[in-house]
Design a protein around this motif. Structure first.
Motif, mmCIF file in Angstrom:
data_model
loop_
_atom_site.group_PDB
_atom_site.id
_atom_site.type_symbol
_atom_site.label_atom_id
_atom_site.label_comp_id
_atom_site.label_asym_id
_atom_site.label_seq_id
_atom_site.Cartn_x
_atom_site.Cartn_y
_atom_site.Cartn_z
ATOM 1 N N ASP A 64 20.622 18.837 -82.153
ATOM 2 C CA ASP A 64 19.722 18.158 -83.097
ATOM 3 C C ASP A 64 19.730 16.635 -82.964
ATOM 4 O O ASP A 64 18.847 15.961 -83.482
ATOM 5 C CB ASP A 64 19.998 18.585 -84.529
ATOM 6 C CG ASP A 64 21.388 18.241 -85.043
ATOM 7 O OD1 ASP A 64 22.144 17.524 -84.347
ATOM 8 O OD2 ASP A 64 21.722 18.699 -86.153
ATOM 9 N N VAL A 65 20.707 16.073 -82.233
ATOM 10 C CA VAL A 65 20.716 14.629 -81.980
ATOM 11 C C VAL A 65 19.435 14.211 -81.265
ATOM 12 O O VAL A 65 18.917 13.118 -81.478
ATOM 13 C CB VAL A 65 21.960 14.240 -81.136
ATOM 14 C CG1 VAL A 65 21.846 12.823 -80.602
ATOM 15 C CG2 VAL A 65 23.224 14.405 -81.962
ATOM 16 N N MET A 66 18.906 15.096 -80.446
ATOM 17 C CA MET A 66 17.743 14.752 -79.618
ATOM 18 C C MET A 66 16.407 15.172 -80.234
ATOM 19 O O MET A 66 15.363 14.898 -79.655
ATOM 20 C CB MET A 66 17.892 15.396 -78.242
ATOM 21 C CG MET A 66 19.123 14.912 -77.481
ATOM 22 S SD MET A 66 19.164 13.118 -77.239
ATOM 23 C CE MET A 66 17.891 12.941 -76.007
ATOM 24 N N TYR A 67 16.408 15.806 -81.402
ATOM 25 C CA TYR A 67 15.161 16.296 -82.000
ATOM 26 C C TYR A 67 14.119 15.189 -82.190
ATOM 27 O O TYR A 67 12.932 15.418 -82.004
ATOM 28 C CB TYR A 67 15.425 16.970 -83.342
ATOM 29 C CG TYR A 67 16.044 18.342 -83.259
ATOM 30 C CD1 TYR A 67 16.379 18.936 -82.044
ATOM 31 C CD2 TYR A 67 16.312 19.054 -84.410
ATOM 32 C CE1 TYR A 67 16.951 20.189 -81.987
ATOM 33 C CE2 TYR A 67 16.883 20.318 -84.356
ATOM 34 C CZ TYR A 67 17.200 20.874 -83.151
ATOM 35 O OH TYR A 67 17.772 22.121 -83.099
ATOM 36 N N GLU A 68 14.541 13.999 -82.584
ATOM 37 C CA GLU A 68 13.569 12.924 -82.824
ATOM 38 C C GLU A 68 12.987 12.370 -81.532
ATOM 39 O O GLU A 68 11.957 11.706 -81.541
ATOM 40 C CB GLU A 68 14.189 11.804 -83.649
ATOM 41 C CG GLU A 68 15.267 11.024 -82.934
ATOM 42 C CD GLU A 68 15.888 9.953 -83.810
ATOM 43 O OE1 GLU A 68 15.449 8.792 -83.704
ATOM 44 O OE2 GLU A 68 16.796 10.292 -84.590
ATOM 45 N N PHE A 69 13.616 12.667 -80.393
ATOM 46 C CA PHE A 69 13.144 12.158 -79.108
ATOM 47 C C PHE A 69 12.203 13.132 -78.405
ATOM 48 O O PHE A 69 11.329 12.718 -77.666
ATOM 49 C CB PHE A 69 14.325 11.823 -78.191
ATOM 50 C CG PHE A 69 15.205 10.753 -78.763
ATOM 51 C CD1 PHE A 69 14.809 9.424 -78.770
ATOM 52 C CD2 PHE A 69 16.428 11.079 -79.327
ATOM 53 C CE1 PHE A 69 15.612 8.436 -79.305
ATOM 54 C CE2 PHE A 69 17.239 10.096 -79.872
ATOM 55 C CZ PHE A 69 16.828 8.769 -79.866
ATOM 56 N N SER A 70 12.439 14.430 -78.628
ATOM 57 C CA SER A 70 11.586 15.418 -77.974
ATOM 58 C C SER A 70 11.726 16.773 -78.658
ATOM 59 O O SER A 70 12.843 17.238 -78.918
ATOM 60 C CB SER A 70 11.971 15.566 -76.496
ATOM 61 O OG SER A 70 11.234 16.621 -75.922
ATOM 62 N N ASN A 71 10.589 17.407 -78.926
ATOM 63 C CA ASN A 71 10.600 18.760 -79.492
ATOM 64 C C ASN A 71 11.142 19.790 -78.514
ATOM 65 O O ASN A 71 11.464 20.901 -78.908
ATOM 66 C CB ASN A 71 9.198 19.155 -79.953
ATOM 67 C CG ASN A 71 8.810 18.463 -81.233
ATOM 68 O OD1 ASN A 71 9.659 18.155 -82.064
ATOM 69 N ND2 ASN A 71 7.527 18.201 -81.396
ATOM 70 N N GLU A 72 11.243 19.430 -77.246
ATOM 71 C CA GLU A 72 11.782 20.349 -76.239
ATOM 72 C C GLU A 72 13.213 20.770 -76.581
ATOM 73 O O GLU A 72 13.634 21.868 -76.255
ATOM 74 C CB GLU A 72 11.741 19.714 -74.842
ATOM 75 C CG GLU A 72 10.344 19.522 -74.307
ATOM 76 C CD GLU A 72 9.598 20.835 -74.113
ATOM 77 O OE1 GLU A 72 10.157 21.761 -73.497
ATOM 78 O OE2 GLU A 72 8.445 20.937 -74.580
#
Length: 128
Positions: free
Chosen positions: A53-61
């Motif tokens: 979830d750390v990367m959710y704001e960067f990419s929906n992938e």
């Protein structure tokens, strides 16, 4: 870009269970623990685990659930006997057995185990 791998990160939804596995069972010493990102001491390539979830704001992938075996880490052993003993110890300490040690046609003795997220990894030694 260089054709060189600098960092391997395993994405997870349960960082505590994964941190315990890689630290306590595989023996990686924690270098940096930011709660949602843990980097381990490792010679050569940097190695880390991170909450997906750390990367959710960067990419929906990153919200997509992985399917199937996407990668494998391979850990060298000194001897074929070391493969057998290491495999027993890994399974005894909580790794999931996937394939017991056996000789492969390419001249290695290998065994397969899984981490808490189900990622399958290998231990191996050259057959001499």
């Amino acid at each position: 870009m260089k054709s060189q791998i600098n960092l391997i990160t395993i994405w997870t939804d349960d960082i505590e269970k994964m941190k315990e596995f890689y630290n306590q069972i595989l023996g990686f010493e924690v270098k940096n623990d930011l709660e949602n990102y843990v980097e381990f001491k490792n010679d050569g390539v940097r190695f880390a685990i991170c909450m997906r979830d750390v990367m959710y704001e960067f990419s929906n992938e990153y919200k997509k659930k992985p399917s199937g075996q996407a990668f494998e880490l391979a850990f060298p052993c000194e001897t074929t006997n070391d493969v057998d003993e290491s495999f027993k110890n890994l399974v005894r300490n909580g790794a999931t057995s996937i394939q017991e040690p056996h000789n492969m046609p390419w001249g290695q003795r290998t065994a397969l185990f899984a981490d808490p997220d189900g990622n399958i990894h290998e231990i191996f030694a050259e057959i001499k």
